[in-house]
Design a protein around this motif. Structure first.
Motif, short mmCIF file in Angstrom:
data_model
loop_
_atom_site.label_atom_id
_atom_site.label_comp_id
_atom_site.label_asym_id
_atom_site.label_seq_id
_atom_site.Cartn_x
_atom_site.Cartn_y
_atom_site.Cartn_z
N GLY A 31 3.41 -39.79 17.44
CA GLY A 31 3.51 -39.08 16.16
C GLY A 31 4.56 -39.70 15.27
N TYR A 32 5.37 -38.82 14.66
CA TYR A 32 6.38 -39.29 13.71
C TYR A 32 7.71 -38.62 14.03
N ALA A 33 8.79 -39.45 14.06
CA ALA A 33 10.13 -38.90 14.25
C ALA A 33 10.67 -38.53 12.88
N VAL A 34 11.05 -37.26 12.72
CA VAL A 34 11.40 -36.74 11.39
C VAL A 34 12.71 -35.96 11.45
N LEU A 35 13.20 -35.61 10.29
CA LEU A 35 14.24 -34.59 10.18
C LEU A 35 13.52 -33.25 10.02
N ALA A 36 13.83 -32.33 10.90
CA ALA A 36 13.11 -31.05 10.88
C ALA A 36 13.23 -30.39 9.50
N THR A 37 14.38 -30.56 8.87
CA THR A 37 14.56 -29.90 7.56
C THR A 37 13.56 -30.43 6.53
N CYS A 71 10.82 -41.22 7.78
CA CYS A 71 10.42 -40.95 9.18
C CYS A 71 10.03 -42.28 9.81
N ALA A 72 9.83 -42.27 11.15
CA ALA A 72 9.32 -43.47 11.84
C ALA A 72 8.12 -43.07 12.65
N ARG A 73 7.12 -43.97 12.66
CA ARG A 73 5.99 -43.71 13.56
C ARG A 73 6.51 -43.97 14.98
N ILE A 74 6.22 -43.10 15.90
CA ILE A 74 6.81 -43.21 17.25
C ILE A 74 5.75 -42.94 18.32
N GLY A 83 19.37 -39.86 13.78
CA GLY A 83 19.11 -39.00 12.63
C GLY A 83 17.92 -38.08 12.82
N ALA A 84 16.89 -38.54 13.56
CA ALA A 84 15.69 -37.70 13.73
C ALA A 84 15.99 -36.57 14.70
N ASP A 85 15.41 -35.41 14.49
CA ASP A 85 15.62 -34.29 15.42
C ASP A 85 14.34 -33.54 15.74
N ALA A 86 13.18 -34.11 15.37
CA ALA A 86 11.91 -33.48 15.72
C ALA A 86 10.80 -34.53 15.69
N ILE A 87 9.76 -34.25 16.47
CA ILE A 87 8.58 -35.12 16.47
C ILE A 87 7.40 -34.31 15.93
N LYS A 99 3.24 -44.46 4.09
CA LYS A 99 3.58 -43.07 3.74
C LYS A 99 2.75 -42.18 4.65
N VAL A 100 3.29 -41.04 5.03
CA VAL A 100 2.52 -40.13 5.88
C VAL A 100 2.56 -38.74 5.27
N THR A 101 1.43 -38.05 5.35
CA THR A 101 1.35 -36.69 4.87
C THR A 101 1.32 -35.76 6.07
N ILE A 102 2.25 -34.79 6.08
CA ILE A 102 2.43 -33.89 7.23
C ILE A 102 2.00 -32.49 6.82
N ARG A 103 1.12 -31.90 7.64
CA ARG A 103 0.50 -30.63 7.25
C ARG A 103 1.01 -29.41 8.03
N ARG A 104 1.97 -29.64 8.94
CA ARG A 104 2.51 -28.49 9.68
C ARG A 104 4.01 -28.65 9.85
N ALA A 105 4.71 -27.54 9.96
CA ALA A 105 6.17 -27.56 10.10
C ALA A 105 6.57 -27.83 11.54
N ALA A 106 7.73 -28.44 11.72
CA ALA A 106 8.30 -28.61 13.08
C ALA A 106 9.74 -28.17 13.04
N THR A 107 10.19 -27.59 14.14
CA THR A 107 11.58 -27.12 14.22
C THR A 107 12.42 -28.14 15.00
N PRO A 108 13.75 -28.08 14.89
CA PRO A 108 14.58 -29.07 15.60
C PRO A 108 14.29 -29.05 17.10
N GLY A 109 14.19 -30.23 17.69
CA GLY A 109 13.96 -30.36 19.13
C GLY A 109 12.48 -30.41 19.49
N HIS A 110 11.63 -30.21 18.48
CA HIS A 110 10.20 -30.14 18.73
C HIS A 110 9.68 -31.45 19.33
#
Ligand SMILES: Nc1nc2c(c(=O)[nH]1)N[C@H]1C(S)=C(S)[C@@H](COP(=O)(O)OP(=O)(O)OC[C@H]3O[C@@H](n4cnc5c(N)ncnc54)[C@H](O)[C@@H]3O)O[C@H]1N2
Ligand code: MOO
Ligand SMILES: [Mg+2]
Length: 381
Positions: A31-37, A71-74, A83-87, A99-110
């Protein structure tokens, strides 16, 4: 010994982990390594778009840092970038590479597998005395062990007695049969974690039998003989060993396997003299020798390997004997255990034994059972 040879052995040392497992924070998903915020508000109706800084595969070193909007593809197992805290799993996105379009939320540690959440450095992962099965061998490799100390396996001398016996591969003459017990029992020793030394056959000659057993005392941890323990005029095993060491010969209330002998010779070496009928020898091994081999390996008694199963046909059993019937254990369409006793239950009938995967164990007081009754069944190794 080399880890690749240690399967079935018993650990002679405690093994501690030199590192955390996992050794570093990593992704549980492709998936993608992101900042949950950044993705906290992402939804089907208001997707979030992030710039992809690059790909991180399993085995890569952390080349990227993730800042807001990035984000980074991972890949699964790849180290989490700084820096990333969610996948975010790829299924929640359009799979974009720049560029990636994300359609659902993720929380820290996800979907992050944290360093040390399996094992922490310094933790004992396997104590002394552990039997090394596949999972334990995998555990040792996972903490980087290439070699491991295992207890010496019990050395077991296996001897067939009987003047009628001929080594397989040689021609049999009138009245002769091929020796199967020394092969079956040596294989059973291996299955039970020992090292079997097949001594082949000796004839029903008292001096020959005694000399062969005495020779084995020097280097065996346990001796198994078969044959020569019943009432026959040529049953010499009983004759030569009676009165030696603590040897005792008894009729045991079981079928098969009635005539048995056991004792210590030289104050040290347990000797099992099993009955000669091949099914009797095999069943006796499972009932008496297998637990002894566990004890010699320093293992606690095994939990019972019996299951409750429904009988397919009615059976009868002699009163006062524990009866071990060769049987086929399976599961029916509902997933319940079902057991079919072999038709041939003679203690010479090796075909039925070789076609069975279990023994029905009937207690001494059971004499008659109906189809559909539930019985104890011992699964064979
Ligand atoms: N009068 C009585 N006869 C028998 C009794 C009894 O109580 N009273 N018990 C029977 C039972 S039960 C068994 S079991 C056998 C045990 O016999 P032994 O331990 O003395 O064994 P042998 O006489 O040497 O052989 C019996 C049978 O098994 C065959 N055999 C032996 N070794 C092998 C081998 N390595 N590979 C293949 N087959 C083997 C042997 O040829 C005999 O047919 O005694 C009953 N008799
Ligand atoms: O008790 Mo024997 O062992 O049946 O043939
Ligand atoms: Mg006999």
């Amino acid at each position: 010994m080399a880890l690749s040879e240690a399967s079935g052995g018993v650990l002679a040392e405690p093994v501690t982990a030199p590192v955390d497992l996992p050794p570093f924070d990593n992704s549980a998903m492709d998936g993608y390594a992101v900042l949950a915020t950044d993705v906290a508000a992402a939804s089907e109706t208001s997707p979030v778009s992030l710039s992809v800084v690059g790909d991180i595969a399993a085995g890569d070193q952390g080349a990227y840092g993730i800042a807001p909007g990035l984000c980074a593809r991972i890949m699964t197992g790849a180290p989490l970038p700084g820096g990333a805290d969610a996948i975010v799993p790829v299924e929640w996105t359009d799979g974009g590479t720049a560029k990636v379009t994300i359609r659902r939320a993720a929380t820290p540690g996800h979907y992050i597998r944290r360093a040390g959440e399996d094992v922490t450095a310094g933790q004992t992962v396997l104590p002394t005395g552990t039997r090394l099965g596949a999972a334990q061998i995998g555990m040792l490799a996972a903490v980087g062990r290439a070699r491991v100390l295992v207890r010496p396996r019990p050395r077991v001398a296996v001897l067939s007695t009987g003047s009628e016996l001929v080594e397989p591969g040689r021609p049999v003459g009138p009245g002769q049969i091929w020796d199967s017990n020394s092969f079956a029992l040596t294989a059973a020793v291996t299955e039970a974690g020992g090292v079997g030394f097949r001594q082949g056959t000796v004839g029903d000659d008292p001096r020959e039998v005694l000399t062969t057993i005495e020779e084995q005392l020097a280097h065996a941890d346990l001796i198994i003989t078969s044959g020569g323990v019943s009432m026959g005029a040529r049953d010499v095993v009983k004759e030569v060993l009676s009165g030696l060491g603590t040897m005792r010969f008894e009729k045991v209330a079981m079928r098969p396997g009635k005539p048995q002998g056991f004792g210590l010779l030289d104050d040290r070496v347990p000797v099992f003299t099993l009955p000669g009928n091949p099914v009797s020898a095999y069943v006796s091994f499972q009932v008496f020798v297998r637990p002894a081999l566990r004890a010699l390996q320093g293992l606690p008694p095994a939990p019972p390997r019996t299951v409750r199963a429904r009988l397919s046909v009615p059976i009868t059993s002699p009163e006062g004997l524990r009866h071990y019937l060769r049987a086929e254990l399976s599961t029916d369409d509902d997933g319940d255990y079902r057991v079919v006793p072999a038709e041939a239950q003679g203690s010479h009938q090796v075909f039925a034994l070789a076609s069975s995967n279990a023994l029905i164990v009937l207690p001494e007081d059971v004499t008659e059972l109906h189809a559909g009754d539930t019985v104890d069944v011992l699964e064979l190794p």
